[in-house]
Design a protein around this motif. Sequence first.
Motif, PDB file in Angstrom:
ATOM      1  N   PHE A   1      -7.730  11.024 -10.488  1.00  0.00           N
ATOM      2  CA  PHE A   1      -7.249  10.261  -9.329  1.00  0.00           C
ATOM      3  C   PHE A   1      -7.577   8.772  -9.479  1.00  0.00           C
ATOM      4  CE2 PHE A   1      -7.516   8.717  -4.903  1.00  0.00           C
ATOM      5  CZ  PHE A   1      -6.205   8.983  -4.529  1.00  0.00           C
ATOM      6  N   ILE A   2      -8.785   8.462  -9.971  1.00  0.00           N
ATOM      7  CA  ILE A   2      -9.139   7.065 -10.252  1.00  0.00           C
ATOM      8  C   ILE A   2      -8.149   6.464 -11.248  1.00  0.00           C
ATOM      9  CG2 ILE A   2     -10.875   5.589 -11.336  1.00  0.00           C
ATOM     10  CD1 ILE A   2     -11.904   6.425  -8.706  1.00  0.00           C
ATOM     11  N   ARG A   3      -7.801   7.242 -12.273  1.00  0.00           N
ATOM     12  CA  ARG A   3      -6.843   6.760 -13.277  1.00  0.00           C
ATOM     13  C   ARG A   3      -5.486   6.464 -12.635  1.00  0.00           C
ATOM     14  NH1 ARG A   3      -3.905  10.704 -17.262  1.00  0.00           N
ATOM     15  NH2 ARG A   3      -2.244   9.295 -17.927  1.00  0.00           N
ATOM     16  N   LEU A   4      -5.065   7.319 -11.705  1.00  0.00           N
ATOM     17  CA  LEU A   4      -3.797   7.083 -11.007  1.00  0.00           C
ATOM     18  C   LEU A   4      -3.823   5.720 -10.319  1.00  0.00           C
ATOM     19  CD1 LEU A   4      -1.059   8.345  -9.934  1.00  0.00           C
ATOM     20  CD2 LEU A   4      -2.388   9.038  -7.918  1.00  0.00           C
ATOM     21  N   MET A   5      -4.900   5.424  -9.631  1.00  0.00           N
ATOM     22  CA  MET A   5      -4.984   4.145  -8.926  1.00  0.00           C
ATOM     23  C   MET A   5      -5.187   2.976  -9.890  1.00  0.00           C
ATOM     24  SD  MET A   5      -6.864   4.952  -5.314  1.00  0.00           S
ATOM     25  CE  MET A   5      -6.296   3.368  -4.665  1.00  0.00           C
ATOM     26  N   ASP A   6      -5.911   3.224 -10.978  1.00  0.00           N
ATOM     27  CA  ASP A   6      -6.114   2.175 -11.980  1.00  0.00           C
ATOM     28  C   ASP A   6      -4.791   1.749 -12.625  1.00  0.00           C
ATOM     29  OD1 ASP A   6      -8.680   1.141 -12.269  1.00  0.00           O
ATOM     30  OD2 ASP A   6      -9.405   2.875 -13.393  1.00  0.00           O
ATOM     31  N   GLU A   7      -3.980   2.737 -12.976  1.00  0.00           N
ATOM     32  CA  GLU A   7      -2.782   2.468 -13.767  1.00  0.00           C
ATOM     33  C   GLU A   7      -1.554   2.135 -12.925  1.00  0.00           C
ATOM     34  OE1 GLU A   7      -2.130   5.661 -16.529  1.00  0.00           O
ATOM     35  OE2 GLU A   7      -4.126   5.462 -17.440  1.00  0.00           O
ATOM     36  N   TYR A   8      -1.581   2.476 -11.643  1.00  0.00           N
ATOM     37  CA  TYR A   8      -0.395   2.272 -10.787  1.00  0.00           C
ATOM     38  C   TYR A   8      -0.826   1.503  -9.539  1.00  0.00           C
ATOM     39  CZ  TYR A   8       1.747   5.469 -14.018  1.00  0.00           C
ATOM     40  OH  TYR A   8       2.227   6.046 -15.173  1.00  0.00           O
ATOM     41  N   GLU A   9      -0.539   0.201  -9.561  1.00  0.00           N
ATOM     42  CA  GLU A   9      -1.018  -0.669  -8.498  1.00  0.00           C
ATOM     43  C   GLU A   9      -0.257  -0.487  -7.193  1.00  0.00           C
ATOM     44  OE1 GLU A   9      -1.290  -4.686  -9.841  1.00  0.00           O
ATOM     45  OE2 GLU A   9      -2.907  -4.233 -11.278  1.00  0.00           O
ATOM     46  N   ASN A  10       0.798   0.328  -7.203  1.00  0.00           N
ATOM     47  CA  ASN A  10       1.514   0.633  -5.967  1.00  0.00           C
ATOM     48  C   ASN A  10       0.880   1.780  -5.193  1.00  0.00           C
ATOM     49  OD1 ASN A  10       2.358   2.438  -8.070  1.00  0.00           O
ATOM     50  ND2 ASN A  10       4.134   3.041  -6.840  1.00  0.00           N
ATOM     51  N   VAL A  11      -0.200   2.363  -5.736  1.00  0.00           N
ATOM     52  CA  VAL A  11      -0.845   3.509  -5.090  1.00  0.00           C
ATOM     53  C   VAL A  11      -1.987   3.034  -4.188  1.00  0.00           C
ATOM     54  CG1 VAL A  11      -2.125   5.664  -5.451  1.00  0.00           C
ATOM     55  CG2 VAL A  11      -0.228   5.063  -6.972  1.00  0.00           C
ATOM     56  N   VAL A  12      -1.960   3.526  -2.959  1.00  0.00           N
ATOM     57  CA  VAL A  12      -2.970   3.239  -1.935  1.00  0.00           C
ATOM     58  C   VAL A  12      -3.586   4.573  -1.527  1.00  0.00           C
ATOM     59  CG1 VAL A  12      -3.317   2.378   0.428  1.00  0.00           C
ATOM     60  CG2 VAL A  12      -1.681   1.230  -1.106  1.00  0.00           C
ATOM     61  N   SER A  13      -4.887   4.598  -1.234  1.00  0.00           N
ATOM     62  CA  SER A  13      -5.527   5.847  -0.825  1.00  0.00           C
ATOM     63  C   SER A  13      -6.107   5.733   0.576  1.00  0.00           C
ATOM     64  CB  SER A  13      -6.656   6.234  -1.785  1.00  0.00           C
ATOM     65  OG  SER A  13      -7.284   7.433  -1.358  1.00  0.00           O
ATOM     66  N   LYS A  14      -5.875   6.772   1.375  1.00  0.00           N
ATOM     67  CA  LYS A  14      -6.606   6.912   2.634  1.00  0.00           C
ATOM     68  C   LYS A  14      -7.959   7.561   2.321  1.00  0.00           C
ATOM     69  CE  LYS A  14      -2.413   7.617   5.339  1.00  0.00           C
ATOM     70  NZ  LYS A  14      -1.612   8.628   6.066  1.00  0.00           N
ATOM     71  N   VAL A  15      -9.026   6.909   2.752  1.00  0.00           N
ATOM     72  CA  VAL A  15     -10.378   7.456   2.541  1.00  0.00           C
ATOM     73  C   VAL A  15     -10.762   8.203   3.817  1.00  0.00           C
ATOM     74  CG1 VAL A  15     -11.124   5.891   0.732  1.00  0.00           C
ATOM     75  CG2 VAL A  15     -11.318   5.167   3.101  1.00  0.00           C
ATOM     76  N   THR A  16     -10.058   9.289   4.060  1.00  0.00           N
ATOM     77  CA  THR A  16     -10.079   9.988   5.337  1.00  0.00           C
ATOM     78  C   THR A  16     -10.499  11.441   5.163  1.00  0.00           C
ATOM     79  OG1 THR A  16      -7.700  10.212   4.929  1.00  0.00           O
ATOM     80  CG2 THR A  16      -8.359   8.588   6.562  1.00  0.00           C
ATOM     81  N   CYS A  17     -10.796  12.062   6.296  1.00  0.00           N
ATOM     82  CA  CYS A  17     -11.007  13.504   6.425  1.00  0.00           C
ATOM     83  C   CYS A  17     -12.249  14.047   5.730  1.00  0.00           C
ATOM     84  CB  CYS A  17      -9.774  14.273   5.977  1.00  0.00           C
ATOM     85  SG  CYS A  17      -8.470  14.167   7.195  1.00  0.00           S
ATOM     86  N   PRO A  18     -13.411  13.424   5.908  1.00  0.00           N
ATOM     87  CA  PRO A  18     -14.622  14.049   5.384  1.00  0.00           C
ATOM     88  C   PRO A  18     -14.835  15.443   5.974  1.00  0.00           C
ATOM     89  CG  PRO A  18     -15.169  12.337   6.976  1.00  0.00           C
ATOM     90  CD  PRO A  18     -13.705  12.195   6.666  1.00  0.00           C
ATOM     91  N   GLU A  19     -14.390  15.636   7.221  1.00  0.00           N
ATOM     92  CA  GLU A  19     -14.577  16.941   7.866  1.00  0.00           C
ATOM     93  C   GLU A  19     -13.789  18.049   7.173  1.00  0.00           C
ATOM     94  OE1 GLU A  19     -11.037  15.042  10.017  1.00  0.00           O
ATOM     95  OE2 GLU A  19     -12.901  14.394   9.056  1.00  0.00           O
ATOM     96  N   ARG A  20     -12.715  17.693   6.451  1.00  0.00           N
ATOM     97  CA  ARG A  20     -11.941  18.687   5.710  1.00  0.00           C
ATOM     98  C   ARG A  20     -12.527  18.957   4.322  1.00  0.00           C
ATOM     99  NH1 ARG A  20      -7.576  19.891   8.327  1.00  0.00           N
ATOM    100  NH2 ARG A  20      -6.690  18.385   9.775  1.00  0.00           N
TER     101      ARG A  20
END
Length: 295
Positions: free
Chosen positions: A200-219
């Motif tokens: 997943f880190i690689r996805l964000m590293d290599e594709y600058e159009n990718v944004v992540s929600k840092v959400t749902c610790p309860e899940r």
Amino acid sequence: MEAFTMDPDWLCFDPSPSKPKFRPPAGAVDAHCHVFGPGDEFPYAPERKYTPCDAGKDKLFALRDYLGFDRNVIVQATCHGADNRALMDALRASNDKARGVATVRDTVSPGELSELHEAGVRGVRFNFVRRLVDPKPDAYYHAIIDRIAPLGWHVVIYFEAADLEERWNFFTSLPTTVVVDHMGRPDVTKPVDGPEFGRFIRLMDEYENVVSKVTCPERLSKSGAPTYDDVVPFARTLVERFPDRVLWGTDWPHPNMTSHMPDDGHLVDLIPRIAPTAALQQKLLVDNPMQIYWG
């Protein structure tokens, strides 16, 4: 009209969450939440895989104010299918304090898309979690992207960590901004620097159009409420490594929870643990969502 009765084992949202100790910065956005019904006004979809408790716009907006946020991004709930009327009703009642992410079919018309855009929709969601929906062929999603491209909308994708390798080529082919729900649902019993989250880190590293929600610790958590300690390193890694490409949200009213119902005040109090400086909090809660949804 069909009478809607929530699933007998459905966990309803906490009606009296604690007041968070952390005060979000001015203009903060809860960038992932939902509205459910009310079912007698906005019927749930016949093909739904769950029937929730009602959780309408008035309760959502009251929670927003109570937690110290100014705006919401409301994501179409799978229980409503591609009927976006409850979402549009909430957006229109928000005084421009909400934007939306819709679910549409590949047959959606330009007129329907224009109506959604006017209401405040700025993206579509593709759900690949098989226990919630039946995913479609890639061509189906590309047909939708072709239709939304003139509006400048983005795509939200929801998937399990194990699906990333299989869907890699499709996800990396998307020409829009791509917002990933819940950090791609990592297995937090595995190392934060291990190969699964590394993909997943690689996805964000290599594709600058990718944004992540840092959400749902309860899940995601196995260590549990209220501190969700095992999720914090994953979220903090993304916030510190990609400060301009992260979003945060409550996920209210927390659909399909089975272990417990989180206290939304406790979720807000996690923010300084994953975004430990005022500068990171400003980007996470204000600058990034404002650019994507109101920019």
